[in-house]
Scaffold this motif. Sequence first.
Motif, PDB file in Angstrom:
ATOM      1  N   LYS A 149       2.863  -0.647  12.110  1.00 20.90           N
ATOM      2  CA  LYS A 149       1.481  -0.336  12.467  1.00 20.90           C
ATOM      3  C   LYS A 149       1.291  -0.077  13.963  1.00 20.90           C
ATOM      4  CE  LYS A 149      -0.573  -2.890   8.600  1.00 20.90           C
ATOM      5  NZ  LYS A 149      -1.387  -4.062   8.207  1.00 20.90           N
ATOM      6  N   ASN A 150       2.160  -0.635  14.803  1.00 21.14           N
ATOM      7  CA  ASN A 150       1.936  -0.543  16.246  1.00 21.14           C
ATOM      8  C   ASN A 150       2.916   0.363  16.985  1.00 21.14           C
ATOM      9  OD1 ASN A 150      -0.300  -2.594  16.718  1.00 21.14           O
ATOM     10  ND2 ASN A 150       1.169  -3.828  15.593  1.00 21.14           N
ATOM     11  N   THR A 151       3.964   0.785  16.329  1.00 17.21           N
ATOM     12  CA  THR A 151       4.920   1.644  17.005  1.00 17.21           C
ATOM     13  C   THR A 151       4.348   3.043  17.223  1.00 17.21           C
ATOM     14  OG1 THR A 151       7.153   2.562  16.918  1.00 17.21           O
ATOM     15  CG2 THR A 151       5.966   2.425  14.842  1.00 17.21           C
ATOM     16  N   ASN A 152       4.814   3.699  18.278  1.00 18.53           N
ATOM     17  CA  ASN A 152       4.443   5.088  18.530  1.00 18.53           C
ATOM     18  C   ASN A 152       5.406   6.055  17.841  1.00 18.53           C
ATOM     19  OD1 ASN A 152       2.214   4.534  20.212  1.00 18.53           O
ATOM     20  ND2 ASN A 152       3.569   4.158  21.944  1.00 18.53           N
ATOM     21  N   LEU A 153       6.460   5.506  17.245  1.00 20.33           N
ATOM     22  CA  LEU A 153       7.460   6.339  16.586  1.00 20.33           C
ATOM     23  C   LEU A 153       6.932   6.932  15.287  1.00 20.33           C
ATOM     24  CD1 LEU A 153      10.643   4.099  16.960  1.00 20.33           C
ATOM     25  CD2 LEU A 153      10.001   6.051  18.372  1.00 20.33           C
ATOM     26  N   LEU A 154       7.437   8.095  14.934  1.00 19.04           N
ATOM     27  CA  LEU A 154       7.223   8.667  13.612  1.00 19.04           C
ATOM     28  C   LEU A 154       8.424   8.228  12.779  1.00 19.04           C
ATOM     29  CD1 LEU A 154       5.813  10.639  15.761  1.00 19.04           C
ATOM     30  CD2 LEU A 154       5.905  12.348  13.951  1.00 19.04           C
ATOM     31  N   ILE A 155       8.174   7.541  11.669  1.00 19.03           N
ATOM     32  CA  ILE A 155       9.266   6.963  10.887  1.00 19.03           C
ATOM     33  C   ILE A 155       9.234   7.487   9.458  1.00 19.03           C
ATOM     34  CG2 ILE A 155      10.279   4.814  10.027  1.00 19.03           C
ATOM     35  CD1 ILE A 155       9.004   3.395  12.404  1.00 19.03           C
ATOM     36  N   TYR A 156      10.418   7.811   8.952  1.00 17.52           N
ATOM     37  CA  TYR A 156      10.514   8.229   7.557  1.00 17.52           C
ATOM     38  C   TYR A 156      11.815   7.721   6.959  1.00 17.52           C
ATOM     39  CZ  TYR A 156      13.867  11.824   9.018  1.00 17.52           C
ATOM     40  OH  TYR A 156      14.971  12.468   9.541  1.00 17.52           O
ATOM     41  N   CYS A 157      11.860   7.695   5.656  1.00 13.04           N
ATOM     42  CA  CYS A 157      13.083   7.365   4.930  1.00 13.04           C
ATOM     43  C   CYS A 157      13.151   8.302   3.726  1.00 13.04           C
ATOM     44  CB  CYS A 157      13.069   5.901   4.479  1.00 13.04           C
ATOM     45  SG  CYS A 157      14.620   5.366   3.722  1.00 13.04           S
ATOM     46  N   LYS A 158      14.284   8.969   3.558  1.00 13.44           N
ATOM     47  CA  LYS A 158      14.433   9.902   2.436  1.00 13.44           C
ATOM     48  C   LYS A 158      15.732   9.590   1.693  1.00 13.44           C
ATOM     49  CE  LYS A 158      16.695  13.533   5.176  1.00 13.44           C
ATOM     50  NZ  LYS A 158      16.710  14.963   5.522  1.00 13.44           N
ATOM     51  N   ASN A 159      15.824  10.053   0.446  1.00 12.63           N
ATOM     52  CA  ASN A 159      17.021   9.781  -0.346  1.00 12.63           C
ATOM     53  C   ASN A 159      18.027  10.922  -0.223  1.00 12.63           C
ATOM     54  OD1 ASN A 159      16.014  11.829  -1.987  1.00 12.63           O
ATOM     55  ND2 ASN A 159      15.391  10.454  -3.627  1.00 12.63           N
ATOM     56  N   GLU A 160      19.099  10.834  -1.028  1.00 12.75           N
ATOM     57  CA  GLU A 160      20.182  11.823  -0.931  1.00 12.75           C
ATOM     58  C   GLU A 160      19.736  13.214  -1.377  1.00 12.75           C
ATOM     59  OE1 GLU A 160      20.085  10.230  -4.978  1.00 12.75           O
ATOM     60  OE2 GLU A 160      20.144   9.276  -3.000  1.00 12.75           O
ATOM     61  N   GLN A 161      18.604  13.302  -2.044  1.00 14.94           N
ATOM     62  CA  GLN A 161      18.066  14.602  -2.454  1.00 14.94           C
ATOM     63  C   GLN A 161      17.013  15.110  -1.470  1.00 14.94           C
ATOM     64  OE1 GLN A 161      16.729  13.510  -6.409  1.00 14.94           O
ATOM     65  NE2 GLN A 161      18.632  14.259  -7.326  1.00 14.94           N
ATOM     66  N   ASN A 162      16.896  14.412  -0.339  1.00 20.62           N
ATOM     67  CA  ASN A 162      15.954  14.774   0.724  1.00 20.62           C
ATOM     68  C   ASN A 162      14.496  14.654   0.293  1.00 20.62           C
ATOM     69  OD1 ASN A 162      17.944  15.627   2.821  1.00 20.62           O
ATOM     70  ND2 ASN A 162      18.468  17.151   1.259  1.00 20.62           N
ATOM     71  N   ASN A 163      14.243  13.736  -0.648  1.00 23.36           N
ATOM     72  CA  ASN A 163      12.874  13.420  -1.048  1.00 23.36           C
ATOM     73  C   ASN A 163      12.427  12.166  -0.297  1.00 23.36           C
ATOM     74  OD1 ASN A 163      12.762  15.544  -2.931  1.00 23.36           O
ATOM     75  ND2 ASN A 163      13.720  14.267  -4.499  1.00 23.36           N
ATOM     76  N   PHE A 164      11.261  12.228   0.314  1.00 22.69           N
ATOM     77  CA  PHE A 164      10.779  11.092   1.100  1.00 22.69           C
ATOM     78  C   PHE A 164      10.502   9.889   0.210  1.00 22.69           C
ATOM     79  CE2 PHE A 164       9.496  14.600   4.006  1.00 22.69           C
ATOM     80  CZ  PHE A 164      10.174  14.175   5.136  1.00 22.69           C
ATOM     81  N   GLN A 165      10.998   8.731   0.641  1.00 16.64           N
ATOM     82  CA  GLN A 165      10.728   7.469  -0.039  1.00 16.64           C
ATOM     83  C   GLN A 165       9.698   6.643   0.721  1.00 16.64           C
ATOM     84  OE1 GLN A 165      12.692   6.942  -3.184  1.00 16.64           O
ATOM     85  NE2 GLN A 165      12.541   9.076  -2.539  1.00 16.64           N
ATOM     86  N   PHE A 166       9.594   6.904   2.013  1.00 21.67           N
ATOM     87  CA  PHE A 166       8.607   6.207   2.850  1.00 21.67           C
ATOM     88  C   PHE A 166       8.348   7.036   4.100  1.00 21.67           C
ATOM     89  CE2 PHE A 166       7.868   3.755   6.689  1.00 21.67           C
ATOM     90  CZ  PHE A 166       6.704   3.066   6.357  1.00 21.67           C
TER      91      PHE A 166
END
Length: 220
Positions: free
Chosen positions: A86-103
């Motif tokens: 909630k407080n970071t200035n970073l843009l964060i993502y997590c994707k799987n091996e098929q390049n579909n975003f999980q978060f």
Amino acid sequence: RIQLSKENYDLLEEKVIEAINTNTDINYESNTLNNGKESYHSIKISPIYTPNSASEFVLIIFTLTDKLKIENESPVYKPLYDAFIKNTNLLIYCKNEQNNFQFVNDNFANFYGKEAYEIVNSNESKIDSKIDETYLENEAKQLLENKGKYTSEEVRKNLQDTETFFEIIKVLIPMKADKFLILGMINDVTNQRNYEKEKNRKLEIQQRTGFTKDLKITNY
């Protein structure tokens, strides 16, 4: 086999009706029983409209059991996780091996003018037109050559079509069998790059004109 409690079943039914009535994908998370054990799932409902039926849909369920286990066993996990996300200035993502975003966090979603739930389960190439097969092949190559972690700098355009300079750290997270996740942490370094560009421009003027007095550099 996933077993739904009456409460979860009612919620699923409610979400299905909402998806069909609004003709939009619905994403939500829920804890269920999987072979008698509690599991945590991300659920996506996608309505399908055909000439013969207006009530068909696709139900996709992602198991997030490890997330539930960590949150239950570590009393500091959730407050630390929430505080960072909630407080970071970073843009964060997590994707799987098929390049579909999980978060994705809100910063990442806001950059593309979307809500986080609109991006989760979507393919990266559908969110950013710059992402193509060549880009993904190079990403995989870099992760392999750098033992699952590397940093790169990219230029992407925001909603206002303005160039944004990103410094991106990517980390490969092995999962079961041939599954894996890619964690991306993006730092917006646009101001820093603009400052360096302006500094170099002033230096070039000094060298070209022989004017040695310090020139004012605009802070971005």
